[in-house]
Design a protein around this motif. Structure first.
Motif, PDB file in Angstrom:
ATOM      1  N   ILE A  61       0.836  -1.205   0.000  1.00 22.34           N
ATOM      2  CA  ILE A  61       0.000   0.000   0.000  1.00 22.34           C
ATOM      3  C   ILE A  61       0.863   1.245   0.000  1.00 22.34           C
ATOM      4  CG2 ILE A  61      -2.105  -0.911   1.069  1.00 22.34           C
ATOM      5  CD1 ILE A  61      -0.867   0.132   3.756  1.00 22.34           C
ATOM      6  N   THR A  62       2.111   1.092  -0.476  1.00 22.06           N
ATOM      7  CA  THR A  62       3.018   2.243  -0.463  1.00 22.06           C
ATOM      8  C   THR A  62       2.443   3.406  -1.264  1.00 22.06           C
ATOM      9  OG1 THR A  62       4.768   0.614  -0.431  1.00 22.06           O
ATOM     10  CG2 THR A  62       5.435   2.895  -0.752  1.00 22.06           C
ATOM     11  N   LYS A  63       1.848   3.082  -2.414  1.00 22.88           N
ATOM     12  CA  LYS A  63       1.313   4.148  -3.261  1.00 22.88           C
ATOM     13  C   LYS A  63       0.205   4.906  -2.517  1.00 22.88           C
ATOM     14  CE  LYS A  63      -1.031   4.141  -7.260  1.00 22.88           C
ATOM     15  NZ  LYS A  63      -1.744   3.195  -8.130  1.00 22.88           N
ATOM     16  N   GLU A  64      -0.692   4.147  -1.891  1.00 15.21           N
ATOM     17  CA  GLU A  64      -1.790   4.775  -1.157  1.00 15.21           C
ATOM     18  C   GLU A  64      -1.246   5.631  -0.014  1.00 15.21           C
ATOM     19  OE1 GLU A  64      -1.758   1.698  -2.163  1.00 15.21           O
ATOM     20  OE2 GLU A  64      -3.532   1.548  -3.464  1.00 15.21           O
ATOM     21  N   TRP A  65      -0.240   5.064   0.655  1.00 15.54           N
ATOM     22  CA  TRP A  65       0.321   5.775   1.797  1.00 15.54           C
ATOM     23  C   TRP A  65       0.946   7.092   1.348  1.00 15.54           C
ATOM     24  CZ3 TRP A  65       5.799   5.779   3.671  1.00 15.54           C
ATOM     25  CH2 TRP A  65       5.923   6.415   4.914  1.00 15.54           C
ATOM     26  N   LEU A  66       1.670   7.059   0.234  1.00 12.12           N
ATOM     27  CA  LEU A  66       2.294   8.286  -0.256  1.00 12.12           C
ATOM     28  C   LEU A  66       1.231   9.319  -0.638  1.00 12.12           C
ATOM     29  CD1 LEU A  66       5.295   6.890  -2.339  1.00 12.12           C
ATOM     30  CD2 LEU A  66       5.321   8.004  -0.099  1.00 12.12           C
ATOM     31  N   THR A  67       0.107   8.836  -1.180  1.00 11.32           N
ATOM     32  CA  THR A  67      -1.000   9.755  -1.490  1.00 11.32           C
ATOM     33  C   THR A  67      -1.518  10.416  -0.213  1.00 11.32           C
ATOM     34  OG1 THR A  67      -1.602   8.091  -3.112  1.00 11.32           O
ATOM     35  CG2 THR A  67      -3.089   9.948  -2.866  1.00 11.32           C
ATOM     36  N   VAL A  68      -1.630   9.600   0.829  1.00 11.36           N
ATOM     37  CA  VAL A  68      -2.077  10.133   2.113  1.00 11.36           C
ATOM     38  C   VAL A  68      -1.100  11.213   2.575  1.00 11.36           C
ATOM     39  CG1 VAL A  68      -2.446   9.610   4.545  1.00 11.36           C
ATOM     40  CG2 VAL A  68      -3.211   8.008   2.796  1.00 11.36           C
ATOM     41  N   LEU A  69       0.179  10.896   2.514  1.00  9.56           N
ATOM     42  CA  LEU A  69       1.186  11.855   2.966  1.00  9.56           C
ATOM     43  C   LEU A  69       1.097  13.142   2.148  1.00  9.56           C
ATOM     44  CD1 LEU A  69       4.450   9.831   3.708  1.00  9.56           C
ATOM     45  CD2 LEU A  69       2.762  10.770   5.287  1.00  9.56           C
ATOM     46  N   GLY A  71      -1.528  14.373   0.584  1.00  7.91           N
ATOM     47  CA  GLY A  71      -2.717  15.121   0.989  1.00  7.91           C
ATOM     48  C   GLY A  71      -2.508  15.783   2.338  1.00  7.91           C
ATOM     49  N   ALA A  72      -1.922  15.006   3.271  1.00  9.21           N
ATOM     50  CA  ALA A  72      -1.767  15.512   4.633  1.00  9.21           C
ATOM     51  C   ALA A  72      -0.683  16.583   4.716  1.00  9.21           C
ATOM     52  CB  ALA A  72      -1.449  14.360   5.581  1.00  9.21           C
ATOM     53  N   SER A  73       0.203  16.604   3.727  1.00 12.44           N
ATOM     54  CA  SER A  73       1.333  17.536   3.836  1.00 12.44           C
ATOM     55  C   SER A  73       0.875  18.994   3.810  1.00 12.44           C
ATOM     56  CB  SER A  73       2.345  17.266   2.720  1.00 12.44           C
ATOM     57  OG  SER A  73       1.733  17.500   1.488  1.00 12.44           O
ATOM     58  N   VAL A  74      -0.288  19.239   3.167  1.00 17.14           N
ATOM     59  CA  VAL A  74      -0.805  20.610   3.166  1.00 17.14           C
ATOM     60  C   VAL A  74      -1.102  21.043   4.600  1.00 17.14           C
ATOM     61  CG1 VAL A  74      -2.591  22.137   2.296  1.00 17.14           C
ATOM     62  CG2 VAL A  74      -1.799  20.224   0.906  1.00 17.14           C
ATOM     63  N   PHE A  75      -1.812  20.146   5.317  1.00 14.54           N
ATOM     64  CA  PHE A  75      -2.113  20.451   6.719  1.00 14.54           C
ATOM     65  C   PHE A  75      -0.833  20.518   7.541  1.00 14.54           C
ATOM     66  CE2 PHE A  75      -6.145  18.571   5.333  1.00 14.54           C
ATOM     67  CZ  PHE A  75      -6.995  19.577   5.737  1.00 14.54           C
ATOM     68  N   ALA A  76       0.078  19.583   7.249  1.00  9.84           N
ATOM     69  CA  ALA A  76       1.333  19.561   7.989  1.00  9.84           C
ATOM     70  C   ALA A  76       2.073  20.885   7.819  1.00  9.84           C
ATOM     71  CB  ALA A  76       2.205  18.397   7.529  1.00  9.84           C
ATOM     72  N   MET A 102       6.307  18.934  15.186  1.00 17.31           N
ATOM     73  CA  MET A 102       4.842  19.030  15.272  1.00 17.31           C
ATOM     74  C   MET A 102       4.187  18.560  13.974  1.00 17.31           C
ATOM     75  SD  MET A 102       3.857  19.682  18.029  1.00 17.31           S
ATOM     76  CE  MET A 102       4.249  20.266  19.599  1.00 17.31           C
ATOM     77  N   ALA A 103       4.775  18.995  12.867  1.00 21.67           N
ATOM     78  CA  ALA A 103       4.229  18.587  11.574  1.00 21.67           C
ATOM     79  C   ALA A 103       4.382  17.067  11.395  1.00 21.67           C
ATOM     80  CB  ALA A 103       4.934  19.336  10.451  1.00 21.67           C
ATOM     81  N   LEU A 104       5.531  16.539  11.823  1.00 23.66           N
ATOM     82  CA  LEU A 104       5.768  15.100  11.704  1.00 23.66           C
ATOM     83  C   LEU A 104       4.775  14.316  12.554  1.00 23.66           C
ATOM     84  CD1 LEU A 104       9.668  14.839  11.729  1.00 23.66           C
ATOM     85  CD2 LEU A 104       8.112  14.286   9.842  1.00 23.66           C
ATOM     86  N   ARG A 105       4.526  14.840  13.737  1.00 24.04           N
ATOM     87  CA  ARG A 105       3.553  14.214  14.621  1.00 24.04           C
ATOM     88  C   ARG A 105       2.224  13.999  13.909  1.00 24.04           C
ATOM     89  NH1 ARG A 105       3.432  17.123  20.492  1.00 24.04           N
ATOM     90  NH2 ARG A 105       5.081  15.797  21.313  1.00 24.04           N
ATOM     91  N   PHE A 106       1.793  15.050  13.262  1.00 24.18           N
ATOM     92  CA  PHE A 106       0.531  14.985  12.539  1.00 24.18           C
ATOM     93  C   PHE A 106       0.589  13.915  11.451  1.00 24.18           C
ATOM     94  CE2 PHE A 106      -1.940  16.483   8.838  1.00 24.18           C
ATOM     95  CZ  PHE A 106      -3.201  16.346   9.375  1.00 24.18           C
ATOM     96  N   LEU A 107       1.692  13.901  10.709  1.00 28.16           N
ATOM     97  CA  LEU A 107       1.819  12.926   9.621  1.00 28.16           C
ATOM     98  C   LEU A 107       1.788  11.499  10.163  1.00 28.16           C
ATOM     99  CD1 LEU A 107       4.476  14.571   7.265  1.00 28.16           C
ATOM    100  CD2 LEU A 107       1.995  14.441   6.990  1.00 28.16           C
TER     101      LEU A 107
END
Ligand SMILES: Nc1ncnc2c1ncn2[C@@H]1O[C@H](COP(=O)(O)OP(=O)(O)O)[C@@H](O)[C@H]1O
Ligand SMILES: [Mg+2]
Lengths: 255, 275
Positions: A61-69, A71-76, A102-107
């Motif tokens: 699920i690496t591809k899915e996980w990278l997509t999550v990261l 997407g989440a990087s904007v918030f991070a 703090m940003a890493l925590r969120f990720l």
């Protein structure tokens, strides 16, 4: 929507990670979360985040996980900017390292649960919750909630289409106004969900839900050797995290 | 005029839901878009006000490419009434629900009041003015949804599956209403797979199957063509089934109105009785 609901939706698979006992997987996610919460510096958090990569490779699920990261990087980034700004304004010692942490925590938080839900079938999830001695009503509600996420997402899109066709603007710079403009979407969404859950409850009761107090399941969860091994690793990781937290002076790598 | 030029569309890469669709909706048209579930009807009309943009080809609304205008701008002209009213009703009262779009489109207070009164009367909803839209029956909700779109007087009215969940009388009232506003000059596009509903409309049919337009023509032509109906996975209207065999006895091949059919049969039976 910057983080797509698909990031948390089960993706069928037969990998080691998929077959792992959901309780073990949940424990693993919790260990990561604990790590993210008790270790407040960039270096260890980077290690935790990096340790997820092999996990996703095993689960394919690496591809899915990278997509999550992604997407989440904007918030991070927002979290980073806010922390940086306020710790520069305030008195905190190492603003850069702290803000990155703090940003890493969120990720890490997002990733842990994303990995859990991506590799855990809703049925396994509900069995696990049941096994945890949580009342069936509660566990059933949790599972249903999980199942209805895609339905809800599709419905939100239809509602947005209908309201935009009535001249509702969802773009624009004024944040407050934009938030207010989401009401015509939220109200029908909530109202429909409530109606649907009532209907579901009636349909279930008319089919005998709740008649028998003692429930049995067709499938059951069994702890296998791999589960035990994974659990062992997770416990070890937890010890390591706690040990690091108490005895190790973690260096700040940036700032 | 709404013009689609060689429009193709996919939600997911590789799965075309609309395939090379070219069509025109002219001013004053009364058009029924027909086809089975999943044929792509809803996807088609979402292109009319820019909710969806074609993956290939282009859509022009009064010569404006939908790619270069916002949904709000296009909707001022193209009013879409969606299939499920529960996807749009959110206000505390029916009156507010109708005023919502009017506010969005920048009408002033006096105009809002006038138009609200007008559509409430038009759709016999006056008694529900202060009612909560969420407490209404299915049929009433659909009428409120329709009213809330008609209120801003869009040049083109597009209405998706208006007959679903409606009883016979409600359907026949709706047909009368749509025919009426069509006669008054408004362009009306009805999306439906309800052949009985369309059979009694004097409208043109656009038949879709698997993302393509497979036929277009008047009701008398399309709804009597067994081949076409089969291709479109629809059923022949019941009266067509009745009169098709009777046509060998000299009856007209197709009759679409129940009253017309009954008169015709009565007259012939009477003649028979008289010998
Ligand atoms: N949001 C969507 N994402 C992916 N596929 C969709 C979506 N909406 C519709 N489809 C698919 O497009 C096809 C046409 O759907 P639709 O336009 O709703 O047909 P109709 O209105 O004629 O019943 C169907 O196969 C449907 O599954
Ligand atoms: Mg449809």
């Amino acid at each position: 929507m910057m983080i797509h609901y698909k990031s948390f939706k089960f993706k069928k698979g037969f990998t080691l990670l998929h077959r792992l006992d959901p309780r073990v997987k949940f424990f693993l996610a919790c260990v990561n979360v604990v790590g993210a919460l008790v270790l407040g510096k960039t270096l260890p958090l980077l290690v935790i985040l990096a340790s997820m990569l092999p996990l996703t490779v095993v689960g394919r699920i690496t591809k899915e996980w990278l997509t999550v990261l992604k997407g989440a990087s904007v918030f991070a980034a927002v979290i980073f900017a806010l922390n940086f700004f306020f710790s520069v304004v305030g008195v905190t010692g190492r603003p850069l390292d702290f803000s990155i942490a703090m940003a890493l925590r969120f990720l890490i938080l997002i990733s842990s649960f994303s990995i859990f839900f991506l590799t855990t079938a809703p049925d396994d999830f509900s069995l696990a919750v049941q096994k945890a001695r949580i009342p069936f009503d509660v566990s059933f509600a949790l599972t249903m909630a999980m199942r209805f996420v895609p339905v809800l997402a599709a419905e939100a899109r239809s509602i947005a289409d209908a309201q935009r066709s009535r001249g509702l603007e969802l773009e624009g710079r004024n944040l407050l106004r934009r938030a207010k403009n989401y009401l015509p979407i939220l109200i029908p969404l909530v109202a429909n969900s409530l109606r649907r859950s009532m209907e579901l409850a009636e349909a279930m009761e008319s089919r005998g839900y709740g008649v028998k107090k003692q429930r049995t399941s067709l499938y059951s969860l069994k702890f296998r050797r791999t589960d035990l091994a994974a659990l062992g690793l997770a416990v070890l990781a937890l010890f390591f995290i706690v040990f690091t937290r108490i005895y190790v002076k973690i260096p700040t790598i940036v700032g | 005029m709404i013009r689609l030029e060689k429009v193709s569309f996919s939600y997911l890469p590789g799965v075309e839901v609309l395939k090379d669709v070219t069509l025109e909706v002219r001013e004053g048209d009364f058009l029924a878009v027909m086809g089975e579930n999943g044929a792509g009807k809803t996807t088609l009309i979402k292109h009319f006000n820019g909710l969806l943009k074609p993956t290939q080809g282009r859509v022009l609304v009064d010569d404006v490419d939908t790619g270069s205008a916002t949904v709000a701008e296009l909707s001022r002209k193209v009013g879409l009434v969606f299939q499920n009213p529960d996807h749009q009703l959110f206000s505390e009262t029916v009156e507010d629900e109708i005023a919502f779009a009017l506010k969005n489109f920048g009408f002033n207070r006096a105009e809002i009041e006038e138009r609200t009164d007008q559509v409430l009367r038009l759709l016999s909803l006056e008694e529900y003015r202060q009612a909560s839209p969420l407490t209404l029956s299915g049929g009433e909700k659909k009428r409120v949804a329709l009213a809330s779109v008609l209120a801003w007087d869009p040049k083109y009215l597009i209405i998706d599956e208006p007959t679903i969940g409606q009883d016979y009388e409600q359907k026949s009232n709706l047909r009368k209403f749509l025919s009426e506003i069509s006669r008054e000059g408004r362009t009306v596009v009805v999306v439906t797979h309800d052949v009985e509903f369309v059979a009694e409309c004097s409208c043109k049919i656009l038949l879709m199957a698997a993302g393509r337009v497979i036929a277009s023509g008047p009701v008398e032509e399309v709804l009597t063509d067994r081949e076409l109906i089969k291709k479109g996975a629809l059923t022949l209207p019941q009266l067509v089934e009745v009169f098709d065999p009777l046509s060998r006895l000299g009856f007209p091949k197709a009759v679409f109105g129940v009253e017309e059919a009954s008169e015709l049969l009565m007259e012939n039976l009477r003649r028979l009785k008289r010998g």
